[in-house]
Design an enzyme around this catalytic site. Structure first.
Site, mmCIF file in Angstrom:
data_model
loop_
_atom_site.group_PDB
_atom_site.id
_atom_site.type_symbol
_atom_site.label_atom_id
_atom_site.label_comp_id
_atom_site.label_asym_id
_atom_site.label_seq_id
_atom_site.Cartn_x
_atom_site.Cartn_y
_atom_site.Cartn_z
ATOM 1 N N LYS A 18 0.829 -1.198 0.000
ATOM 2 C CA LYS A 18 0.000 0.000 0.000
ATOM 3 C C LYS A 18 0.873 1.261 0.000
ATOM 4 O O LYS A 18 0.675 2.170 -0.789
ATOM 5 C CB LYS A 18 -0.887 -0.049 1.249
ATOM 6 C CG LYS A 18 -1.880 1.070 1.373
ATOM 7 C CD LYS A 18 -2.712 0.879 2.648
ATOM 8 C CE LYS A 18 -3.627 2.065 2.892
ATOM 9 N NZ LYS A 18 -4.640 2.227 1.849
ATOM 10 N N ILE A 418 -29.441 8.444 3.284
ATOM 11 C CA ILE A 418 -29.229 7.014 3.556
ATOM 12 C C ILE A 418 -28.591 6.777 4.926
ATOM 13 O O ILE A 418 -28.554 5.650 5.412
ATOM 14 C CB ILE A 418 -28.400 6.379 2.416
ATOM 15 C CG1 ILE A 418 -29.110 6.598 1.079
ATOM 16 C CG2 ILE A 418 -28.171 4.895 2.612
ATOM 17 C CD1 ILE A 418 -30.545 6.089 1.019
ATOM 18 N N GLY A 419 -28.095 7.807 5.554
ATOM 19 C CA GLY A 419 -27.616 7.604 6.926
ATOM 20 C C GLY A 419 -26.381 8.385 7.282
ATOM 21 O O GLY A 419 -26.378 9.169 8.216
ATOM 22 N N GLU A 471 -24.262 9.131 11.690
ATOM 23 C CA GLU A 471 -23.296 8.017 11.843
ATOM 24 C C GLU A 471 -21.869 8.476 12.137
ATOM 25 O O GLU A 471 -20.902 7.805 11.756
ATOM 26 C CB GLU A 471 -23.323 7.098 10.590
ATOM 27 C CG GLU A 471 -24.689 6.490 10.332
ATOM 28 C CD GLU A 471 -24.722 5.518 9.132
ATOM 29 O OE1 GLU A 471 -23.693 4.927 8.802
ATOM 30 O OE2 GLU A 471 -25.816 5.363 8.550
ATOM 31 N N ASP A 586 -29.746 -1.670 7.079
ATOM 32 C CA ASP A 586 -29.012 -1.699 5.809
ATOM 33 C C ASP A 586 -28.604 -3.113 5.435
ATOM 34 O O ASP A 586 -28.068 -3.849 6.255
ATOM 35 C CB ASP A 586 -27.726 -0.862 5.923
ATOM 36 C CG ASP A 586 -28.023 0.623 6.041
ATOM 37 O OD1 ASP A 586 -28.991 1.087 5.420
ATOM 38 O OD2 ASP A 586 -27.271 1.317 6.760
ATOM 39 N N HIS A 627 -31.754 -0.630 2.968
ATOM 40 C CA HIS A 627 -30.981 0.017 1.906
ATOM 41 C C HIS A 627 -30.041 -1.009 1.300
ATOM 42 O O HIS A 627 -29.432 -1.799 2.013
ATOM 43 C CB HIS A 627 -30.186 1.199 2.463
ATOM 44 C CG HIS A 627 -29.150 1.705 1.515
ATOM 45 N ND1 HIS A 627 -29.479 2.399 0.378
ATOM 46 C CD2 HIS A 627 -27.803 1.586 1.512
ATOM 47 C CE1 HIS A 627 -28.362 2.682 -0.277
ATOM 48 N NE2 HIS A 627 -27.331 2.202 0.385
ATOM 49 N N HIS A 681 -21.282 8.614 -5.571
ATOM 50 C CA HIS A 681 -19.883 8.217 -5.768
ATOM 51 C C HIS A 681 -19.121 9.228 -6.600
ATOM 52 O O HIS A 681 -17.916 9.154 -6.717
ATOM 53 C CB HIS A 681 -19.826 6.830 -6.406
ATOM 54 C CG HIS A 681 -20.556 5.818 -5.577
ATOM 55 N ND1 HIS A 681 -21.864 5.475 -5.834
ATOM 56 C CD2 HIS A 681 -20.188 5.147 -4.470
ATOM 57 C CE1 HIS A 681 -22.264 4.608 -4.913
ATOM 58 N NE2 HIS A 681 -21.269 4.394 -4.078
HETATM 59 N N1 GLN Z 1 -26.293 3.741 6.336
HETATM 60 C C1 GLN Z 1 -25.045 3.539 5.669
HETATM 61 C C2 GLN Z 1 -24.463 4.884 5.265
HETATM 62 O O1 GLN Z 1 -25.184 5.764 4.960
HETATM 63 C C3 GLN Z 1 -25.189 2.679 4.439
HETATM 64 C C4 GLN Z 1 -23.859 2.381 3.830
HETATM 65 C C5 GLN Z 1 -23.898 1.479 2.634
HETATM 66 O O2 GLN Z 1 -24.875 1.364 1.967
HETATM 67 N N2 GLN Z 1 -22.854 0.835 2.341
HETATM 68 O O3 GLN Z 1 -23.268 5.071 5.192
HETATM 69 ZN ZN ZN Z 2 -25.303 2.148 -0.053
#
Ligand code: GLN
Ligand code: ZN
Length: 743
Positions: A18, A418-419, A471, A586, A627, A681
């Site tokens: 790495k 999504i979180g 999170e 998730d 999710h 992304h």
């Molecule tokens: N709840 C998680 C987040 O928002 C979901 C992550 C994922 O889907 N890999 O980071």
């Molecule tokens: Zn995801």
């Protein structure tokens, strides 16, 4: 008796791999430094092999990915990379602005680069493999044989214009590939290579075009080839063993089909059976007594048997030696890559009558007798007592959705995320300092609370409808829970490559899994106390926790999944008691645990679906979200539907068109769904118009009352400067669409 091993992790004991790559990419070191560094690492790897096994690979130390190495070695280089040469060309293909697509390697967590077919002339360019071979020779490794991805696997896993090759195309491109591929092997032979290890894991997939495989290997006939098959059994065994090669490895660990085929059809006199008897996929020491009996019985069928791992060791941590925080009884039973090599050596010695090795084998058998590791009677009893209604919510969806809406009063096309929210440098530094004991727990908690408060205020300002706590206390969605559940061990140095130079550490499930105390309630309760809008509880699902961990020895995945599910259910119930009305569970890895052969899918999804249903068996008034991401979901929509959540968000930015099509073909679909309206992304900030178009497209296929509006995944890898405008545009687009729905 020969021993053959392959796939020793590239990473190196100090993660040198790495460091070498990243420093080179950051232009902190020269190409010459990179090459010398890699040579040193390779010398170390070859020595590790040599002290344990009699035959091992050369050319395994890819600078990014072994599929890419073959693509470059036959000059399958798409024209957009023509301006580049040498390592620059290689790394442009690997990670440049228009890099090759990356996708999951079989059922591992490794991602390979997908070779891309274009009408470019192919020719052998063996430099990388020649240099690797020359190095091995120079260092006196006479039994290091060039190792490459085989031509069939290379073709089967490549793509053209973003799609896998059709059977006709595979045939057509085999014609093109073979002369260059043969040229490559011949160049190595000329340099002195006595034999080749060709990896053909695609032989274990469904529907292998056997005549084509025969054609390919007849084209390579006369070359001293040893074929490696792994990850599963091969369906065309009688034809496989007829191929004109010197030896074939078979996986005798994943299932018993290869063993049965061997008994039924025998094994040809003129070939070596490379017996994959040491499990290359899990982290547990083998019962060597049992392995001795197995090899003895194989030796009655095949004339010459060599010992090997069942799969490359690449996706195991390198060695357990530096682990000091793992309970002794667990540590003693662990076997990472280097320890697997030692097991092969012991096994061979024991089979040859070495008394000390035989004593070691007996000790390894004793290890697995008696009480299982981490045995927890109440958890076992709970699983044993599960009844059908534990897997079924008390009220059907239609009724639940009415009850939930009565309580939640959400507008049409509700907006949410999504979180996770951005995990900034200072946040990571804070968590690290806390882990190292440099920040006291009280201060750490206060800092996390402050961030929660900020993100709640932020979401209220943006007028999102369903909020999250962000999170901030989690580095990884599986490790966070693994650290809080019983039955898990976490390594300190157990890093494994995920792609390129990226590494991750998978937790190890060693015992029964149960939850000693609430894991997420404090943060969610606090977040909810700050707002009148609903805050989603945020959990990782049982199937994902299982699929992203090493599974325990001697236990079915189904049972482990139910144990984890019960722990998650405990958390769900505690969140309900704390007044949380929406809980997201998730399952990004739900799809990827599916077996390689489609015929095994119904059994996997049977228990995977049940595990999710068990974990999410909440009050009817609690809205359960899930999710999913990172996979193609089209083919599994009916299974997803059976999970019986109320709302799901699916990442579909890469395959949106087909997913929408799939909904047309699955008219039973009646659950609410958030189709990701933009791709998190990418750092690009989506405009209000593009988001509006995605919402429009979804409204054409699914009824308005089922649709949610959200980004396609968590926001943790993004920066606040990107997240704020993107979410503003998202909320505006949703509000505009909402007025149309209402009018
Ligand atoms: N709840 C998680 C987040 O928002 C979901 C992550 C994922 O889907 N890999 O980071
Ligand atoms: Zn995801």
């Amino acid at each position: 008796m020969h021993t053959l091993a392959f796939g020793l992790p590239r990473l190196g004991e100090k993660r040198q791999y790495k460091t070498l790559l990243e420093r080179f990419w950051q232009k902190k070191t020269s190409e010459a430094d990179l090459l010398t560094g890699m040579e040193t690492l390779e010398a170390e790897r070859l020595n590790t092999y040599k002290t344990h096994v009699s035959i091992y690979p050369s050319g395994e130390l890819s600078f990014y990915d072994p599929m890419l190495d073959v693509a470059v070695a036959v000059r399958l280089i798409p024209s957009r990379f023509q301006p580049y040469t040498g390592w620059e060309s290689y790394f442009q293909m690997a990670r440049g602005a228009s890099a090759l697509e990356m996708t999951k390697w079989f059922n591992t967590n490794y991602h390979y680069l997908v070779p891309e077919w274009e009408e470019v002339p192919l020719t052998a360019q063996p430099d990388f493999f020649l240099q690797a071979y020359a190095l091995a020779q120079k260092l006196g490794h006479t039994s290091a044989w060039p190792s490459l991805i085989g031509p069939y696997t290379f073709l089967a896993l490549s793509k053209k214009e973003g799609r896998p090759l059709s059977p006709d195309e595979i045939e057509k491109y085999a014609e093109k590939l073979l002369p260059a591929y043969r040229g490559l092997l011949e160049a190595l032979q000329k340099a002195g290579a006595p034999a080749f290890l060709l990896h053909e894991p695609a032989f274990v997939l469904d529907e292998v075009p056997v005549p084509l495989v025969g054609y390919i290997y007849h084209h390579l006939a006369g070359l001293p080839i040893y074929l490696l098959t792994y990850y599963e059994s091969v369906d065309f065994y009688p034809r496989l063993v007829e191929l004109p090669v010197k030896g074939i490895s078979l996986d005798f660990v994943s299932n018993t089909a290869n063993r049965q085929a061997l008994s039924q059809y025998g094994f040809p006199e003129d070939k070596v059976l490379i017996a994959g008897v040491i499990d290359g996929r899990n982290v547990w020491r083998a019962n060597l007594k049992e392995k001795i009996r197995e090899v003895e019985s194989l030796s009655k069928i095949a004339r010459e048997v060599w010992l090997a791992p069942s799969a490359p060791l690449s996706f195991l941590p390198l060695t357990k030696a530096p682990e000091t925080h793992i309970p002794a009884a667990v540590w003693e039973r662990l076997s990472f890559a280097k320890e697997k090599l030692a097991e092969l050596r012991t096994l061979a010695a024991a089979l040859q009558g070495d008394a000390q090795a035989q004593a070691e084998a007996a000790a390894s058998e004793a290890l697995w007798q008696g009480q299982p590791l981490g045995f927890h009677e109440p958890t076992r009893a709970r699983v044993a007592a599960l009844k059908e209604n534990d897997f079924t919510r008390s009220v059907p969806y239609a009724e639940r959705s009415r009850l939930q809406q009565e309580k939640l009063q959400l507008p049409p096309l509700p907006t949410t995320t999504i979180g996770s929210f951005p995990q900034t440098e200072d946040l990571r530094a804070l968590r690290k300092a806390y882990r190292e004991g440099k920040v006291p727990p009280e201060e750490y908690k206060a800092q996390i609370r402050q961030r929660i408060a900020e993100v709640i205020r932020f979401q209220e300002e943006l007028a999102l409808d369903v909020l999250v706590h962000g999170e901030f206390e989690r580095s990884d969605m599986v490790e966070f829970f693994a650290e809080r559940l019983e039955g898990f061990a976490i390594t300190q140095q157990g890093w494994v490559l995920s792609y390129g130079s990226r590494v991750y550490r998978a937790p190890i499930i060693y015992g029964d899994v149960w939850r000693p105390q609430p894991m997420t309630v404090e943060e969610i309760r606090y977040a909810q106390s700050l707002t009148a809008k609903p805050v989603k509880g945020m959990l990782t699902g049982p199937v994902t926790i299982l699929n992203w961990s090493y599974a325990p020895p001697n236990k079915s995945r189904e049972e482990v999944a139910y144990q984890i599910a019960l722990a998650i259910l405990d958390e769900v119930q505690d969140l309900e008691r704390a007044g949380i009305q929406i809980i997201q569970i998730d399952e990004p890895a739900f799809r990827e645990g599916a077996p390689l052969k489609k015929r095994d899918w119904p059994e996997y999804f049977r228990w995977a679906v049940r595990a999710f249903r068990l974990a999410s068996n909440a009050q009817p008034t609690t809205q359960i979200h899930s999710h999913m991401c990172y996979s193609e979901f089209e083919s599994i929509l009916p299974y997803i539907w059976e999970m019986d959540f109320d709302v799901v968000s699916i990442e579909a930015s890469r395959s949106k068109g087909t997913l929408v099509e799939e909904f047309r073909r699955f008219p039973q679909w009646d659950r609410q769904i958030g189709l990701g309206v933009y791709d998190i992304h990418s750092p690009a900030i989506p405009t209000r118009e593009t988001i509006a178009q995605v919402i429009e497209a979804a409204r054409k296929v699914l009824p308005d009352k089922l649709l949610w509006v959200n980004p396609d995944c968590g926001l943790k890898t993004r920066r606040w400067e990107e997240v704020r405008p993107a979410l503003i545009h998202m909320v505006e687009a949703a509000q505009a669409a909402r007025t149309q729905v209402l009018s």
